[in-house]
Design a protein around this motif. Sequence first.
Motif, PDB file in Angstrom:
ATOM      1  N   ASN A 119       0.825  -1.213   0.000  1.00 25.73           N
ATOM      2  CA  ASN A 119       0.000   0.000   0.000  1.00 25.73           C
ATOM      3  C   ASN A 119       0.857   1.261   0.000  1.00 25.73           C
ATOM      4  O   ASN A 119       0.544   2.242  -0.675  1.00 25.73           O
ATOM      5  N   LEU A 120       1.939   1.208   0.759  1.00 24.38           N
ATOM      6  CA  LEU A 120       2.823   2.367   0.847  1.00 24.38           C
ATOM      7  C   LEU A 120       3.436   2.672  -0.521  1.00 24.38           C
ATOM      8  O   LEU A 120       3.419   3.818  -0.983  1.00 24.38           O
ATOM      9  N   VAL A 121       3.947   1.632  -1.176  1.00 25.17           N
ATOM     10  CA  VAL A 121       4.568   1.828  -2.485  1.00 25.17           C
ATOM     11  C   VAL A 121       3.524   2.371  -3.469  1.00 25.17           C
ATOM     12  O   VAL A 121       3.791   3.290  -4.249  1.00 25.17           O
ATOM     13  N   ARG A 122       2.301   1.809  -3.386  1.00 23.63           N
ATOM     14  CA  ARG A 122       1.266   2.259  -4.306  1.00 23.63           C
ATOM     15  C   ARG A 122       0.951   3.745  -4.066  1.00 23.63           C
ATOM     16  O   ARG A 122       0.855   4.537  -5.007  1.00 23.63           O
ATOM     17  N   ASP A 123       0.819   4.144  -2.784  1.00 27.35           N
ATOM     18  CA  ASP A 123       0.535   5.545  -2.478  1.00 27.35           C
ATOM     19  C   ASP A 123       1.617   6.472  -3.023  1.00 27.35           C
ATOM     20  O   ASP A 123       1.337   7.531  -3.574  1.00 27.35           O
ATOM     21  N   ILE A 124       2.853   6.047  -2.828  1.00 28.19           N
ATOM     22  CA  ILE A 124       3.967   6.876  -3.297  1.00 28.19           C
ATOM     23  C   ILE A 124       3.883   7.056  -4.809  1.00 28.19           C
ATOM     24  O   ILE A 124       4.083   8.142  -5.343  1.00 28.19           O
ATOM     25  N   ASN A 125       3.548   5.969  -5.495  1.00 27.75           N
ATOM     26  CA  ASN A 125       3.428   6.029  -6.947  1.00 27.75           C
ATOM     27  C   ASN A 125       2.247   6.908  -7.365  1.00 27.75           C
ATOM     28  O   ASN A 125       2.325   7.677  -8.322  1.00 27.75           O
ATOM     29  N   ARG A 126       1.142   6.826  -6.601  1.00 25.95           N
ATOM     30  CA  ARG A 126      -0.043   7.599  -6.977  1.00 25.95           C
ATOM     31  C   ARG A 126       0.165   9.089  -6.835  1.00 25.95           C
ATOM     32  O   ARG A 126      -0.506   9.895  -7.461  1.00 25.95           O
ATOM     33  N   GLU A 127       1.119   9.449  -5.969  1.00 24.35           N
ATOM     34  CA  GLU A 127       1.448  10.873  -5.863  1.00 24.35           C
ATOM     35  C   GLU A 127       2.187  11.364  -7.095  1.00 24.35           C
ATOM     36  O   GLU A 127       2.560  12.532  -7.185  1.00 24.35           O
ATOM     37  N   GLY A 128       2.473  10.449  -8.010  1.00 25.72           N
ATOM     38  CA  GLY A 128       3.132  10.866  -9.234  1.00 25.72           C
ATOM     39  C   GLY A 128       4.606  10.507  -9.281  1.00 25.72           C
ATOM     40  O   GLY A 128       5.325  10.875 -10.195  1.00 25.72           O
ATOM     41  N   ARG A 129       5.064   9.776  -8.266  1.00 20.52           N
ATOM     42  CA  ARG A 129       6.480   9.414  -8.227  1.00 20.52           C
ATOM     43  C   ARG A 129       6.729   8.207  -9.146  1.00 20.52           C
ATOM     44  O   ARG A 129       6.020   7.203  -9.030  1.00 20.52           O
ATOM     45  N   THR A 130       7.710   8.318 -10.045  1.00 20.36           N
ATOM     46  CA  THR A 130       8.060   7.204 -10.924  1.00 20.36           C
ATOM     47  C   THR A 130       8.913   6.210 -10.146  1.00 20.36           C
ATOM     48  O   THR A 130       9.835   6.608  -9.428  1.00 20.36           O
ATOM     49  N   ILE A 131       8.606   4.919 -10.288  1.00 19.31           N
ATOM     50  CA  ILE A 131       9.322   3.906  -9.501  1.00 19.31           C
ATOM     51  C   ILE A 131       9.753   2.745 -10.395  1.00 19.31           C
ATOM     52  O   ILE A 131       8.980   2.297 -11.241  1.00 19.31           O
ATOM     53  N   ILE A 132      10.995   2.305 -10.199  1.00 21.04           N
ATOM     54  CA  ILE A 132      11.403   1.021 -10.773  1.00 21.04           C
ATOM     55  C   ILE A 132      11.679   0.106  -9.591  1.00 21.04           C
ATOM     56  O   ILE A 132      12.485   0.459  -8.715  1.00 21.04           O
ATOM     57  N   MET A 133      10.988  -1.027  -9.533  1.00 21.37           N
ATOM     58  CA  MET A 133      11.272  -1.920  -8.412  1.00 21.37           C
ATOM     59  C   MET A 133      11.766  -3.283  -8.886  1.00 21.37           C
ATOM     60  O   MET A 133      11.183  -3.908  -9.769  1.00 21.37           O
ATOM     61  N   VAL A 134      12.913  -3.686  -8.300  1.00 25.11           N
ATOM     62  CA  VAL A 134      13.398  -5.040  -8.509  1.00 25.11           C
ATOM     63  C   VAL A 134      12.743  -5.869  -7.427  1.00 25.11           C
ATOM     64  O   VAL A 134      12.792  -5.494  -6.255  1.00 25.11           O
ATOM     65  N   GLU A 135      12.066  -6.951  -7.797  1.00 28.09           N
ATOM     66  CA  GLU A 135      11.316  -7.663  -6.764  1.00 28.09           C
ATOM     67  C   GLU A 135      11.174  -9.141  -7.099  1.00 28.09           C
ATOM     68  O   GLU A 135      11.127  -9.535  -8.274  1.00 28.09           O
ATOM     69  N   HIS A 136      11.170  -9.963  -6.060  1.00 29.87           N
ATOM     70  CA  HIS A 136      10.924 -11.386  -6.243  1.00 29.87           C
ATOM     71  C   HIS A 136       9.525 -11.777  -5.779  1.00 29.87           C
ATOM     72  O   HIS A 136       9.050 -12.857  -6.068  1.00 29.87           O
ATOM     73  N   VAL A 137       8.895 -10.876  -5.002  1.00 28.09           N
ATOM     74  CA  VAL A 137       7.571 -11.196  -4.472  1.00 28.09           C
ATOM     75  C   VAL A 137       6.547 -10.983  -5.580  1.00 28.09           C
ATOM     76  O   VAL A 137       6.189  -9.860  -5.913  1.00 28.09           O
ATOM     77  N   MET A 138       6.094 -12.105  -6.195  1.00 28.71           N
ATOM     78  CA  MET A 138       5.275 -12.004  -7.396  1.00 28.71           C
ATOM     79  C   MET A 138       3.905 -11.373  -7.125  1.00 28.71           C
ATOM     80  O   MET A 138       3.374 -10.653  -7.955  1.00 28.71           O
ATOM     81  N   ASP A 139       3.351 -11.632  -5.930  1.00 28.24           N
ATOM     82  CA  ASP A 139       2.072 -11.019  -5.586  1.00 28.24           C
ATOM     83  C   ASP A 139       2.179  -9.507  -5.670  1.00 28.24           C
ATOM     84  O   ASP A 139       1.291  -8.822  -6.183  1.00 28.24           O
ATOM     85  N   ALA A 140       3.272  -8.990  -5.149  1.00 23.86           N
ATOM     86  CA  ALA A 140       3.474  -7.549  -5.158  1.00 23.86           C
ATOM     87  C   ALA A 140       3.584  -7.044  -6.589  1.00 23.86           C
ATOM     88  O   ALA A 140       2.999  -6.021  -6.945  1.00 23.86           O
TER      89      ALA A 140
END
Lengths: 243, 328, 288
Positions: free
Chosen positions: A181-202
């Motif tokens: 939720n935190l990452v999503r909120d940050i993105n919704r504020e207009g912040r561009t994000i690249i995330m390296v991730e193994h958690v497929m649900d996320a």
Amino acid sequence: MSATLISVSQARKAFGGLIAVNDVSFEVREGELIGLIGPNGSGKTTMLNLISGALGPTSGEIKLAGCRISGLPTEMVARAGIARTFQLVRVLPSMTAIENVMAGAVFARNRLWGPRAHDFARELLGRVGLMGRENSPVSAMTYIDQKRVELARALAADPQLLLLDEWLAGLNPSELLIGINLVRDINREGRTIIMVEHVMDAIRTLCGRCVVMNSGVKIADGAAAAVLADPDVIRAYLGDDDA
Amino acid sequence: MMGLHRNEMVVAAFGLAAVALLSLLPLVSEGFALSLGVNLMLYAAMCTAWALFSGPTRLVSLASAAFFGVGTYSVALGLDSLPFGALLLVAALSSAALAGLVGAATLRLSGVYFVIFSLGLAELIRQIVAWSQSRFAHKMGLYVFTDLTERDLYWMLLALTSLVFVVGWLINRSRLGFALRIIGDDETVARHVGIATARTKIILFMISGAFIGIAGAISAPRYAYIEPQAAFNPMISFQVVIIALLGGTRRLWGPLVGVVPFIILMEFITSRFPNHSSVVVGVAFLAIVYLLPDGVTGLLERLRDRILRRAEPGVSSTTRNEIGEKAA
Amino acid sequence: MQILVTGLLLGGTYALIALGLTLQYGVARIMNLANGETLVAACFVAFWLFTVVEVNPLIGMLAIAPIAVALNWLIYAGLLQPLVRRARNRGMLEVDTILATFGLLFLFQGLMLLGFGGGYFSYKFLAEPFLILGDSYGLNRVVAFIAAASIAALLYLFLYFTRYGTAIRAVAVDPTSAQLVAIDVPRMAGFAFALGGALTACGGTLLSTFYTFNASMGVVFTMKALIIVIMGGVGDVRGATIAALILGVAETTVASLIDPGLTLATNYALFILVLLFRPQGILGRASA
């Protein structure tokens, strides 16, 4: 459609004979949240290091909002507006939580100092769920809280592009939910994000788009659901026998 | 970090009182005591200046003798053409320039290179100065005649020490000081939050070197006749390191704690057992590494923490005394 | 030409000294600033053996090397290993070992000054002319060079063609991975430190046959050895050998053409060039 924020073209990184990133190209538009995924050793973190300026590419070019950033020293890339977290959390062990966050605000783009930096850092600590913990020494914090401090530090730079290197790894299910939720909120504020991730649900919940790497090569780039169903991607993750 | 806090005012008041008290010394004593006082004040200034750089970066600089010598020679060479005050400025600028060159060559690389480079720096400059003197001036040394007395030198060194403290305090509450703390903790993070790490270190090394250069310049009139061997005496570098580490470099005032015991010890050794000074320096280094890795102030702080943890609420005056006893 | 040969002959001995240091720093990760004191001590023992017991320094080396191994191993196990254990990271270890070996430097130097005074020593061993390409050189320098070259060759064979040597090189490259393939890293580090000390001692013995030495010159040789090691690339045996020869030639050139008082300046000039242009060493590749 919004403008291109970062464009990676033909980026290559060789360590001696080993080519960790092999002529990879992709673009990220402003406001996007993309997942950079792939099996272990596929070159994701090296790619992230190329974007954040921790490493210089052997060849190829990386541009942020049209300006070339590849080949610049790390601190100049940071000042241009790229902030990151680290795969193995890196906090400043001798300092308190708020000092750690201020470190992000003082030297990068917005160059705050004094009470303004202090207030801003406190606000961000609240944002990541560490309200009231300003003066705790980070060395005494749990792994999860250290990760939160690290994220707040990256946000303190007010970055144009935020790089998250397995920031969700190691969280338990309820923490994961908060994290997503935190990452999503940050993105919704207009912040561009690249995330390296193994958690497929996320990845499925968060990322509109995914770039998949394997053995240093980009093997897929597209909508998350489509990419994760791609036979090449499944083969890369599970090996030939299971495909 | 922001604004003057109450306890900062208290510290400032104590500092001013201490300076005022110390400035009285030349009025009540002269001869040996004053000369010892000059020596103590010289090392107080140099060690605090050394720790400005080497404390937060943990890079052991062995270049103090080089800056000291450059300062001394600035005075010796310019005494006929410029007033003493201007020469102090020249000394500061030339030492800073030297520090900048050394820093630019080594501080972008691993710390070991810096240590090694600084180790031979004084000897290198000594050789070059000795060579150019014999080659172009056909003499070994230079005369320095001034009307400055030991008393004046003492006051100047006291002023210099105070200045180092004020500058150190200003750095600590500035962006530069914050950047240094971050670099000391994790250089990779420092770069990623936008700190130009090499440049930050070089700037600080230049500030530190400039102060040591001024200390050398103020000391020049004491020699009367200046030779490369005395001005670039490598022992200066080693003593500065030992004193600062003995006191501890985590606090601005830490090095001061080491000055008095070590200088008095060295005075005693050089007068009674002149051939043993190397052995003493060697043992001092080993003792610091194995017994006092954080210096005396670090030890005191650790003891205080332990006592605070045992007796949670507040520090009473009795626990303070215990700390003193345990350290003694 | 004469300068070149003299320089190369000198460089041979330098190479041996620097090989000792590169083993200590490259494998055991100890920046041993007291390395030069090992060298000076070996000079004094060789001097004593030759003038008092009348033993040829080349034979004396057979006694000096094992003693150096034993003493350096004791120093490593007794003083340096505790620092390795307590260090939380490489940076801390570096600071601690630099300060500790610095202490040893002064301690040993002070003890030798007390024992022998500050005067200069030398003895006459094979001090007769030897002709190379029509010019004459001291036979002792030629013999020292040959001996140094043979010892370096033996070291090379040991490191590249034996299991033990391969293990040492593995530790030099990556101590953590070396541990994973069942190499006893602390033991190897201790062994490399002791072996490095012995090489330096051999270098000192050879040096004493043609060089006037005194108790306080150790630091200068430590500097030279450090500069050679950095020039050659840390842990790189071949690079160090080439760097030593370059340093020997450069020093001899400056000493005979400009002024003997500027040898350190020559060393520094090379040092700065390397730092500015090839900080990874003359043969080294840029590392990740």
